[in-house]
Design an enzyme around this catalytic site. Structure first.
Site, PDB file in Angstrom:
ATOM      1  N   GLY A 129       0.835  -1.165   0.051  1.00 25.67           N
ATOM      2  CA  GLY A 129       0.042   0.031   0.068  1.00 25.67           C
ATOM      3  C   GLY A 129       0.598   1.397   0.071  1.00 25.67           C
ATOM      4  CE  LYS A 130      -1.569   6.187  -3.333  1.00 24.80           C
ATOM      5  NZ  LYS A 130      -2.985   6.241  -3.470  1.00 24.80           N
TER       6      LYS A 130
END
Ligand code: GLU
Length: 487
Positions: free
Chosen positions: A255-256
């Site tokens: 994920g980011k």
């Protein structure tokens, strides 16, 4: 049941990277691009960049340029693309609306596409009803008997022909599905733009793409795509679905927040394209040996879709850092010199070029990123600030009393002062002799001398460092450190 016999081995390999300009270029996108690039380069075929910008609501300004700049920064050169053209252009989907229209017309003419007559509310009612009946919603259960003539103001839907499929995926192997997953999906939206589901098949066919290499998010729709290929009488390309990239823990999709930055940020932070490429290639691929460091040419030679693993690949930033150091060591000094142009510390900018180059030669072995250059070299160009914490927080040196520190520094200065020749070998001999003379371990003496002459957390090999610093600076720094150690 149609099967993979519809897939033929392509002769002129053409692969494509088809990003949507909806944000920055992340690791997952780069990997898809890289694998498609490797397949094309290995087969001496073509690699095509196509911008899939038909979802106008999700488009982000500047994203297309960013994607192109990222590919260029990684040297993933494309043979055809929006900014360079090519024989099958345009390469931006929003410039190809007429092409989708004409393919849609073919489907309308053959009775395989129809105007969707329902309002959003009506569709929602169908959905609610399916839910109440505990049935999966299928649009085709509500296919209108006499659809109106399509005038472009309503969605155009595909009239599917549901049946089971079995197909081959170059990564995932044999796959199959039943008829229940096939539905009448939208080909052209009411805003006049095609859906991804329709546009990519038209474009892949028009652009003679032989390998469709993409992420896992599309695999569930594959049976619908096959149904459309069949309706259009198209041969299937080779399909290759990439495994997910997982975060450091290996259990969740990257994920980011996992630290995976946008590619240009890595470059800005001193990562070199060779390392990013090597690292990203290894996310889900290996050549079956223990080899970890690959040059681009080796990757082109050794890569194979068959060796891409099916399960998720782990993103490990420490590994990227390690590979970056390894790849920096593989560069020749002229090349490295060009690449570090923007990374020199301010104090180095006015220095003599030949001297700076010798500093770089020494530092090359220790650089993990190009951005380490100032920390690793500033003391070659200006007097470092004495930082006694480097001694007091050093596990081995913390045990020494101030007097012991002083004695060791004094003995070192005396010894080095007597050297007839000042070069790495003579310095090393003197340092070795000092070990015997003072009864000290290398971990203690060499660390102390290193710190006292550089005041940096890390530096190149000690004898080389002192040789390049010169006798005068080495002695004055040792003496200064000696005075300070007694304060
Ligand atoms: N435009 C799609 C995306 O950005 C590309 C999928 C494909 O490669 O076909 O995810």
């Amino acid at each position: 049941m149609p099967d993979s016999t519809n897939q033929i081995a392509p002769t002129n390999v053409r692969t494509r990277f088809a990003p949507s300009p909806t944000g920055l270029m992340h690791v997952g996108g780069v990997r898809t691009a890289l694998f498609a690039w490797l397949v094309a380069r290995q087969a001496k075929g073509q690699f095509i960049l196509r911008l899939e910008d038909t979802d106008k609501k999700r488009e982000v300004a500047g994203s297309a340029e960013h994607l192109m700049n990222s590919l260029k920064a990684l040297n993933l050169n494309y043979d055809e693309g929006p900014d360079i053209g090519g024989p099958f252009g345009p390469y931006r989907q929003s410039d190809r609306l007429d092409i989708y229209r004409s393919w849609a017309q073919r489907l309308i003419d053959s009775g395989r596409a129809y105007a969707d007559p329902y309002t959003a509310d009506e569709l929602q009612d169908f959905r609610n009803q399916a839910k109440a009946d505990k049935q999966a919603f299928l649009y085709r259960n509500h296919r209108p008997q006499n659809p109106p003539v399509w005038d472009g103001t309503t969605p155009l839907r595909f009239k599917s022909d549901p049946h089971a499929y079995a197909w081959h995926d170059a990564v995932m192997g044999s796959l199959s599905s039943g008829p229940e997953v096939i539905d009448d999906f939208i080909l052209i939206k009411s805003d006049g733009y095609p859906t991804y589901n329709f546009a990519h098949i038209v474009d892949d066919a028009e652009m003679k793409i032989t390998h469709v290499i993409r992420g896992q998010e599309f695999i569930a729709s594959q049976p619908n795509y096959l149904n459309l290929y069949d309706a259009l009488g198209l041969t299937y390309p080779v399909f290759a679905t990439m495994p997910h990239i997982m975060g450091e823990s290996g259990t969740k999709k990257l994920g980011k927040r996992d630290g995976a930055k946008d590619v240009l940020d890595y470059i800005h932070d001193g990562y070199i394209p060779e390392a990013l490429i090597n690292f990203i290639a290894s996310l889900g691929w290996n050549d079956g040996t223990e080899q970890e460091v690959f040059t681009i040419n080796e990757l082109v030679e050794k890569f194979s879709l068959a060796r891409v693993q099916r399960s998720g690949a782990r993103f490990d930033e420490q590994r990227l850092l390690w590979l970056n150091g390894q790849q920096i060591r593989l560069l020749n000094i002229d090349d490295l010199e060009k690449r570090v142009a923007n990374f020199w510390p301010e104090v180095a900018k006015s220095a003599d070029n030949a001297y700076r180059r010798r500093v770089l030669e020494l530092a090359q072995d220790r650089l993990k990123t190009l951005a380490d250059l100032p920390a690793l070299t500033s003391y070659f160009f200006s007097e470092p600030t004495v930082n006694r914490e480097l001694i007091t927080t050093n596990k081995q040196l913390a045990k020494l009393s101030s007097e012991e520190v002083s004695q060791l520094l004094g003995a070192t200065a005396d010894k080095l002062n007597t050297l007839a020749d000042w070069n790495p070998e003579s310095i090393q001999q003197a340092l070795n002799a000092l070990l015997d003379q003072t009864g000290t371990k290398p971990g203690i003496l060499f660390s102390l001398v290193r710190i006292a002459t550089t005041w940096a957390p890390f530096s190149p090999q000690l004898n080389d460092t002192l040789a390049l610093l010169g006798r005068e600076l080495t002695l004055s720094r040792l003496n200064l450190a000696n005075q300070q150690s007694l304060q």
